[in-house]
Design an enzyme around this catalytic site. Structure first.
Site, PDB file in Angstrom:
ATOM      1  N   GLU A 140       0.821  -1.214   0.000  1.00 15.35           N
ATOM      2  CA  GLU A 140       0.000   0.000   0.000  1.00 15.35           C
ATOM      3  C   GLU A 140       0.859   1.270   0.000  1.00 15.35           C
ATOM      4  O   GLU A 140       0.512   2.260  -0.636  1.00 15.35           O
ATOM      5  CB  GLU A 140      -0.919  -0.008   1.228  1.00 15.35           C
ATOM      6  CG  GLU A 140      -2.088   0.948   1.106  1.00 15.35           C
ATOM      7  CD  GLU A 140      -3.202   0.601   2.082  1.00 15.35           C
ATOM      8  OE1 GLU A 140      -3.761  -0.517   1.983  1.00 15.35           O
ATOM      9  OE2 GLU A 140      -3.495   1.422   2.955  1.00 15.35           O
ATOM     10  N   ASP A 141       1.964   1.246   0.709  1.00 10.73           N
ATOM     11  CA  ASP A 141       2.686   2.496   0.994  1.00 10.73           C
ATOM     12  C   ASP A 141       4.102   2.598   0.432  1.00 10.73           C
ATOM     13  O   ASP A 141       4.760   3.626   0.618  1.00 10.73           O
ATOM     14  CB  ASP A 141       2.790   2.689   2.519  1.00 10.73           C
ATOM     15  CG  ASP A 141       1.428   2.863   3.168  1.00 10.73           C
ATOM     16  OD1 ASP A 141       0.501   3.315   2.482  1.00 10.73           O
ATOM     17  OD2 ASP A 141       1.305   2.543   4.362  1.00 10.73           O
TER      18      ASP A 141
END
Ligand code: NI
Length: 178
Positions: free
Chosen positions: A69-70
């Site tokens: 996600e990051d």
């Protein structure tokens, strides 16, 4: 590999990825790896209280759960470094950025429900860890919404891990009073 070596290898990898993105804990200057190690700590304690729990698998998921996600890590890279089960678990814990904001959490929870119980446990541990004092810039509306989300996570992941479900239930009760 034993749990300690697995932890060391995995946290080094994850910390590097999040540091490369200059990621910090929201509302603080602390490096993001503090969040990851908090989730892993919850998992380690839960593993002692749980039957049929694959501790090394769960620790890897805990430390890697936000990489897709990051950070710039790809699914293929996770699969190559940590194996398909870990990559699949992390993918389930990752919000689908193509969806509307309102649909992202339920979509991820549905995918987590298809995964082994260790993946459920990491989602529970993630929210337990995140129900600390909210960042100072959060408005009341956001805090209430975050608490409501936590209740949905707890309901949807019932049967995932009894110990962590109790922990999350307690955290939700206390979150009001912070
Ligand atoms: Ni997280």
């Amino acid at each position: 590999m034993n749990t300690q070596d697995t932890y060391q290898n995995t946290i080094q990898f994850a910390a590097q990825q999040h540091t490369d993105k200059n990621q910090t804990i929201p509302g603080s200057h602390l490096p993001y790896v503090v969040h990851l190690s908090n989730v892993a700590m919850e998992i380690l304690v839960a593993s002692e209280k749980s039957e049929n729990f694959n501790t090394e698998f769960a620790i890897q998921l805990a430390l890697l759960h936000d990489t897709l996600e990051d950070t710039d890590v790809t699914f293929e890279e996770l699969e190559y470094q940590f194996g398909k089960a870990v990559a699949d678990g992390v993918l389930a814990l990752t919000k689908n950025s193509d969806l509307e904001k309102s649909e992202k959490m339920m979509d991820s929870l549905r995918r987590i429900q298809q995964q082994p119980k260790e993946v459920w446990a990491v989602k529970l541990a993630d929210r337990i860890t995140n129900l600390q004092t909210p960042p100072h810039f959060w408005k009341e509306e956001k805090i209430i919404k975050y608490k409501e989300e936590a209740k949905i996570i707890l309901e949807e992941l019932r049967g995932g891990n009894a110990y962590l479900e109790r922990r999350l239930g307690d955290k939700i009760k206390k979150y009001n009073c912070l």
